[in-house]
Design a protein around this motif. Structure first.
Motif, PDB file in Angstrom:
ATOM      1  N   UNK A  75      15.832  13.043 -17.864  1.00  0.00           N
ATOM      2  CA  UNK A  75      15.408  14.409 -18.189  1.00  0.00           C
ATOM      3  C   UNK A  75      15.173  15.265 -16.949  1.00  0.00           C
ATOM      4  N   UNK A  76      15.154  14.642 -15.780  1.00  0.00           N
ATOM      5  CA  UNK A  76      14.837  15.371 -14.551  1.00  0.00           C
ATOM      6  C   UNK A  76      16.002  16.251 -14.111  1.00  0.00           C
ATOM      7  N   UNK A  77      15.671  17.348 -13.483  1.00  0.00           N
ATOM      8  CA  UNK A  77      16.699  18.216 -12.909  1.00  0.00           C
ATOM      9  C   UNK A  77      17.298  17.544 -11.678  1.00  0.00           C
ATOM     10  N   UNK A  78      18.578  17.804 -11.401  1.00  0.00           N
ATOM     11  CA  UNK A  78      19.181  17.235 -10.187  1.00  0.00           C
ATOM     12  C   UNK A  78      18.376  17.633  -8.952  1.00  0.00           C
ATOM     13  N   UNK A  79      18.227  16.703  -8.038  1.00  0.00           N
ATOM     14  CA  UNK A  79      17.479  16.968  -6.813  1.00  0.00           C
ATOM     15  C   UNK A  79      18.331  16.583  -5.614  1.00  0.00           C
ATOM     16  N   UNK A  80      17.934  17.050  -4.459  1.00  0.00           N
ATOM     17  CA  UNK A  80      18.708  16.787  -3.258  1.00  0.00           C
ATOM     18  C   UNK A  80      18.096  15.708  -2.398  1.00  0.00           C
ATOM     19  N   UNK A  81      18.747  15.472  -1.263  1.00  0.00           N
ATOM     20  CA  UNK A  81      18.227  14.513  -0.295  1.00  0.00           C
ATOM     21  C   UNK A  81      16.938  15.060   0.306  1.00  0.00           C
ATOM     22  N   UNK A  82      15.989  14.164   0.584  1.00  0.00           N
ATOM     23  CA  UNK A  82      14.706  14.592   1.133  1.00  0.00           C
ATOM     24  C   UNK A  82      14.131  13.468   1.989  1.00  0.00           C
ATOM     25  N   UNK A 105      19.013   0.568  -1.664  1.00  0.00           N
ATOM     26  CA  UNK A 105      18.112   1.360  -2.494  1.00  0.00           C
ATOM     27  C   UNK A 105      17.838   0.593  -3.782  1.00  0.00           C
ATOM     28  N   UNK A 106      16.570   0.270  -4.018  1.00  0.00           N
ATOM     29  CA  UNK A 106      16.190  -0.631  -5.105  1.00  0.00           C
ATOM     30  C   UNK A 106      15.316   0.104  -6.113  1.00  0.00           C
ATOM     31  N   UNK A 107      15.628  -0.055  -7.391  1.00  0.00           N
ATOM     32  CA  UNK A 107      14.802   0.534  -8.440  1.00  0.00           C
ATOM     33  C   UNK A 107      15.070  -0.194  -9.746  1.00  0.00           C
ATOM     34  N   UNK A 108      14.112  -0.108 -10.673  1.00  0.00           N
ATOM     35  CA  UNK A 108      14.255  -0.755 -11.970  1.00  0.00           C
ATOM     36  C   UNK A 108      15.116   0.063 -12.927  1.00  0.00           C
ATOM     37  N   UNK A 109      15.300   1.354 -12.637  1.00  0.00           N
ATOM     38  CA  UNK A 109      15.964   2.257 -13.576  1.00  0.00           C
ATOM     39  C   UNK A 109      17.438   2.460 -13.257  1.00  0.00           C
ATOM     40  N   UNK A 110      18.352   1.974 -14.088  1.00  0.00           N
ATOM     41  CA  UNK A 110      19.771   2.251 -13.869  1.00  0.00           C
ATOM     42  C   UNK A 110      20.091   3.740 -13.925  1.00  0.00           C
ATOM     43  N   UNK A 111      19.344   4.494 -14.730  1.00  0.00           N
ATOM     44  CA  UNK A 111      19.590   5.935 -14.818  1.00  0.00           C
ATOM     45  C   UNK A 111      19.239   6.615 -13.497  1.00  0.00           C
ATOM     46  N   UNK A 112      18.115   6.238 -12.902  1.00  0.00           N
ATOM     47  CA  UNK A 112      17.751   6.778 -11.605  1.00  0.00           C
ATOM     48  C   UNK A 112      18.764   6.418 -10.541  1.00  0.00           C
ATOM     49  N   UNK A 113      19.216   5.170 -10.544  1.00  0.00           N
ATOM     50  CA  UNK A 113      20.191   4.729  -9.549  1.00  0.00           C
ATOM     51  C   UNK A 113      21.523   5.452  -9.720  1.00  0.00           C
ATOM     52  N   UNK A 114      21.923   5.695 -10.954  1.00  0.00           N
ATOM     53  CA  UNK A 114      23.170   6.430 -11.195  1.00  0.00           C
ATOM     54  C   UNK A 114      23.073   7.845 -10.646  1.00  0.00           C
ATOM     55  N   UNK A 115      21.897   8.478 -10.813  1.00  0.00           N
ATOM     56  CA  UNK A 115      21.693   9.807 -10.252  1.00  0.00           C
ATOM     57  C   UNK A 115      21.778   9.757  -8.728  1.00  0.00           C
ATOM     58  N   UNK A 116      21.206   8.719  -8.143  1.00  0.00           N
ATOM     59  CA  UNK A 116      21.282   8.558  -6.695  1.00  0.00           C
ATOM     60  C   UNK A 116      22.711   8.369  -6.218  1.00  0.00           C
ATOM     61  N   UNK A 117      23.481   7.591  -6.950  1.00  0.00           N
ATOM     62  CA  UNK A 117      24.873   7.369  -6.566  1.00  0.00           C
ATOM     63  C   UNK A 117      25.666   8.680  -6.607  1.00  0.00           C
ATOM     64  N   UNK A 118      25.398   9.518  -7.608  1.00  0.00           N
ATOM     65  CA  UNK A 118      26.076  10.817  -7.663  1.00  0.00           C
ATOM     66  C   UNK A 118      25.676  11.687  -6.479  1.00  0.00           C
ATOM     67  N   UNK A 119      24.393  11.670  -6.127  1.00  0.00           N
ATOM     68  CA  UNK A 119      23.931  12.445  -4.995  1.00  0.00           C
ATOM     69  C   UNK A 119      24.575  11.960  -3.698  1.00  0.00           C
ATOM     70  N   UNK A 120      24.654  10.639  -3.543  1.00  0.00           N
ATOM     71  CA  UNK A 120      25.276  10.076  -2.342  1.00  0.00           C
ATOM     72  C   UNK A 120      26.747  10.486  -2.239  1.00  0.00           C
ATOM     73  N   UNK A 121      27.443  10.460  -3.368  1.00  0.00           N
ATOM     74  CA  UNK A 121      28.848  10.859  -3.362  1.00  0.00           C
ATOM     75  C   UNK A 121      28.995  12.318  -2.965  1.00  0.00           C
TER      76      UNK A 121
END
Length: 200
Positions: A15-22, A66-82
């Motif tokens: 549900x979170x809005x896309x965010x950038x690197x920080x 980058x480690x997290x329990x949430x696949x949804x969070x990790x997928x968002x991170x992968x999109x940001x990295x790309x």
């Protein structure tokens, strides 16, 4: 962590809005300490969420786990990295940190970041993952200026837990505690062979 907890984090990240690197929250209000973080080597981002810090570290020049329990969070991170052009510099690891660090994420790391995930039983693992000269940036919820709570650290918890590291920043205020600390390298005896480190 239960399946319900994982689903809750998935829903929150979804549900979170896309965010950038920080940068790590430990640098908030202390940007001059950015120079303490290396621009090469390996980094570990624990409970990385949507990956903003992991991508920031990768853009800085580090190779990141980058480690997290949430696949949804990790997928968002992968999109940001790309989108940031650093997809090849970040490895996204789905893992329940209640079970400790992943077996292939034990270090040594030049940077270890942990933001708003508090488990005192993991503190020794975070410290042990640091390479000589490596920097730890950790922020947890705190009782300071906020009162007690089940997920809040009592005053001085981080300072005590990581007392064997060199403190660069120790801040407790407004319901958060932050520590930026470095593992002091142990001098090698003259004539000793160089330390060999795993390839990134």
């Amino acid at each position: 962590m239960s399946g319900g907890d994982r689903a809750r984090w998935d829903a929150r990240h979804g549900a979170a809005q896309p965010s950038g690197a920080a940068p790590p929250g430990a640098l908030a209000g202390a940007a001059e300490l950015t120079a303490c973080l290396p621009v090469s080597g390996r980094a570990l981002d624990v409970a990385c969420g949507r990956g903003g810090v992991a991508v920031w570290l990768a853009r800085r020049g580090l190779v990141v786990d980058a480690v997290d329990v949430s696949p949804v969070g990790l997928a968002a991170g992968a999109r940001l990295a790309a989108s940031a052009g650093v997809a090849g510099r970040v490895r996204w690891v789905t893992h329940d940190l209640d079970a400790g660090l992943p077996a292939d994420c034990r270090g040594p790391y030049d940077v270890v970041v942990c933001q708003l995930f508090r488990d005192p039983s993991r503190y020794a693992d975070l410290a042990a993952a640091l390479a000589p000269g490596g920097v730890l940036a950790i922020t947890v919820l705190s009782e300071v200026d906020a009162g007690p709570g089940p997920f809040r650290a009592p005053a001085g918890e981080l300072r005590t837990a990581f007392s064997d590291l060199e403190t660069l920043l120790d801040r407790e205020r407004d319901g958060e505690a932050t520590l930026l600390a470095r593992r002091v390298p142990v001098p090698r005896p003259p004539g000793s062979p160089p330390v060999r480190r795993p390839r990134s």
